[in-house]
Motif scaffolding. Sequence first.
Motif, PDB file in Angstrom:
ATOM      1  N   PRO A  24       0.758  -1.484  -0.136  1.00 16.99           N
ATOM      2  CA  PRO A  24      -0.178   0.286  -0.036  1.00 16.99           C
ATOM      3  C   PRO A  24       0.727   1.017  -0.043  1.00 16.99           C
ATOM      4  O   PRO A  24       1.787   1.672   0.837  1.00 16.99           O
ATOM      5  CB  PRO A  24      -0.989  -0.120   1.095  1.00 16.99           C
ATOM      6  CG  PRO A  24      -0.030  -1.089   2.523  1.00 16.99           C
ATOM      7  CD  PRO A  24       0.763  -1.737   0.897  1.00 16.99           C
ATOM      8  N   THR A  26       0.213   5.685  -0.547  1.00 12.79           N
ATOM      9  CA  THR A  26      -0.491   6.866  -0.826  1.00 12.79           C
ATOM     10  C   THR A  26       0.121   7.741  -1.964  1.00 12.79           C
ATOM     11  O   THR A  26       1.744   8.117  -1.583  1.00 12.79           O
ATOM     12  CB  THR A  26      -0.011   7.583   0.561  1.00 12.79           C
ATOM     13  OG1 THR A  26      -0.980   7.044   2.014  1.00 12.79           O
ATOM     14  CG2 THR A  26      -1.138   8.967   0.634  1.00 12.79           C
ATOM     15  N   GLN A 102      -7.117  -1.092   1.032  1.00 16.09           N
ATOM     16  CA  GLN A 102      -7.181  -0.879   2.950  1.00 16.09           C
ATOM     17  C   GLN A 102      -7.287   0.144   2.605  1.00 16.09           C
ATOM     18  O   GLN A 102      -7.471   1.976   2.815  1.00 16.09           O
ATOM     19  CB  GLN A 102      -4.847   0.206   2.587  1.00 16.09           C
ATOM     20  CG  GLN A 102      -4.212   0.026   3.231  1.00 16.09           C
ATOM     21  CD  GLN A 102      -3.424   0.141   4.127  1.00 16.09           C
ATOM     22  OE1 GLN A 102      -3.048   1.715   3.685  1.00 16.09           O
ATOM     23  NE2 GLN A 102      -2.077  -0.364   5.097  1.00 16.09           N
ATOM     24  N   ARG A 227      -2.677  -4.602   8.964  1.00 16.11           N
ATOM     25  CA  ARG A 227      -1.487  -3.917   8.964  1.00 16.11           C
ATOM     26  C   ARG A 227      -0.725  -3.805  10.424  1.00 16.11           C
ATOM     27  O   ARG A 227      -2.087  -2.769  10.868  1.00 16.11           O
ATOM     28  CB  ARG A 227      -1.228  -3.106   8.043  1.00 16.11           C
ATOM     29  CG  ARG A 227       0.818  -2.847   7.680  1.00 16.11           C
ATOM     30  CD  ARG A 227       0.528  -2.305   6.390  1.00 16.11           C
ATOM     31  NE  ARG A 227       1.429  -2.837   5.744  1.00 16.11           N
ATOM     32  CZ  ARG A 227       3.084  -1.567   4.759  1.00 16.11           C
ATOM     33  NH1 ARG A 227       2.464  -0.147   4.564  1.00 16.11           N
ATOM     34  NH2 ARG A 227       3.655  -2.503   4.392  1.00 16.11           N
ATOM     35  N   ASN A 297      12.025  -2.779   2.186  1.00 12.50           N
ATOM     36  CA  ASN A 297      13.169  -2.773   1.801  1.00 12.50           C
ATOM     37  C   ASN A 297      14.035  -4.240   0.957  1.00 12.50           C
ATOM     38  O   ASN A 297      15.475  -4.874   1.422  1.00 12.50           O
ATOM     39  CB  ASN A 297      14.242  -2.572   2.921  1.00 12.50           C
ATOM     40  CG  ASN A 297      15.711  -1.569   2.109  1.00 12.50           C
ATOM     41  OD1 ASN A 297      15.532  -1.628   0.965  1.00 12.50           O
ATOM     42  ND2 ASN A 297      16.852  -1.550   2.936  1.00 12.50           N
ATOM     43  N   GLY A 318       7.253  -2.750  -2.738  1.00  9.76           N
ATOM     44  CA  GLY A 318       6.535  -1.205  -2.580  1.00  9.76           C
ATOM     45  C   GLY A 318       7.666   0.295  -3.215  1.00  9.76           C
ATOM     46  O   GLY A 318       6.754   0.223  -4.371  1.00  9.76           O
ATOM     47  N   GLN A 319       8.487   1.230  -2.471  1.00  9.86           N
ATOM     48  CA  GLN A 319       9.360   1.802  -3.704  1.00  9.86           C
ATOM     49  C   GLN A 319       9.543   1.428  -5.146  1.00  9.86           C
ATOM     50  O   GLN A 319       9.369   2.199  -6.046  1.00  9.86           O
ATOM     51  CB  GLN A 319       9.990   1.822  -2.661  1.00  9.86           C
ATOM     52  CG  GLN A 319       9.623   3.281  -1.597  1.00  9.86           C
ATOM     53  CD  GLN A 319      10.759   3.051  -1.022  1.00  9.86           C
ATOM     54  OE1 GLN A 319      11.633   4.353  -1.507  1.00  9.86           O
ATOM     55  NE2 GLN A 319      10.750   2.563   0.360  1.00  9.86           N
TER      56      GLN A 319
END
Length: 350
Positions: A24, A26, A102, A227, A297, A318-319
């Motif tokens: 998730p 934002t 989410q 979460r 990570n 994520g990233q």
Amino acid sequence: MTCSIFSNYNIGNLNLDNRIVMAPMTRGFADNETGEVNYLIADYYGKRARYGAGLIITEGIAINELAKGTFGIPGIYTHSQTLSWQKVTREVHQYKTKIFAQLWHVGRLSHQKVLGGHAPVSPSSLAANGFVHRLRHPYQTPKSLSKQEIYSIIDDYKIAARNAMEAGFDGIEIHAAHGYLIDQFINEKTNLRKDEFGGSLKNRLRFLDLIIKQVKKVVPKNRISIRISEKKDDDKDYTWEQPEEIVLAIIEVLTKHKIKIVHPSVENYDYALKNDKRSLHELFRQYWDHTIIAVGNIDPDKGSSIINKKQADLVAFGQLFISNPDLVIRLKAKQEIFPYNTKNQLTCLN
Ligand SMILES: Cc1cc2nc3c(=O)[nH]c(=O)nc-3n(C[C@H](O)[C@H](O)[C@H](O)COP(=O)(O)O)c2cc1C
């Protein structure tokens, strides 16, 4: 049988093509006035599905009008917001990818300038340290919630969850991490209440417990993810004094409700908890036989090793999913993975 991140997986009777989850995130591109999502956002999620993500967990979605922590946050509490999410789920489902919404309430991590003049709310009237995202104003002292207001928010979670099902989501994730509202109840530093929502750990978990109880009425219980994190976005030094006690108490709530998915959120998958030699994932795995989503990570090799060693069942990126919409293709072909670039990634959605 050896498993890889490309092996399929069954979650709540949904067949995931692979173990790769989009975490998730934002992005702040929803219409600030209406909280609706548009075709650009549908295309953004659709692209990750087209390139093969097994499961997508959306950005945090506000469950009511006081749930937002900054500008451009989508909601799922009005009819028009719910309809707008259908664009996203339709787009994603074309490619057989599954998608969970989410559900989010930021509690005190907000400001009246974001909330149309209303003060943020929290279990107790204690201001957070730090600044509101994008607004750069210090966090405001929140209004302490009355019991009636607490029950009304619990109901809002149920309405939001029902709306998520109407919008075509396959399941939901309850954001109980990172120092947001549910976590403000769980955390002894931010919850000084003297009623049944404060005091003992059991009482501090009551808000989460009652939310799950309501949400389960409208979403199949095996399609609800929770979460959890030690880390708080507003308090970098925060530590669980007794991590094992907290994790066991959370597992007790989840077991009571027959919840089958946890998503322990950490900065780095391998880091031990501050007061425990184990990582949060290890602690969950020791006591939890159901689905664990690993995150934090993780690089491709690490992801494969996590699945191989059965430390977790699904691996979230994520990233790297922002900087590589075609991450799954790149992973399969062992192609170059582009690093995340904060500056570029926050100004455009592609
Ligand atoms: C831009 C951005 C926005 C995020 N927003 C959310 C969010 O809305 N909800 C949430 O639970 N976590 C959020 N996170 C945390 C991610 O889900 C994830 O746990 C974190 O980025 C670590 O995974 P990574 O190292 O693969 O990026 C966000 C992270 C980033 C980078």
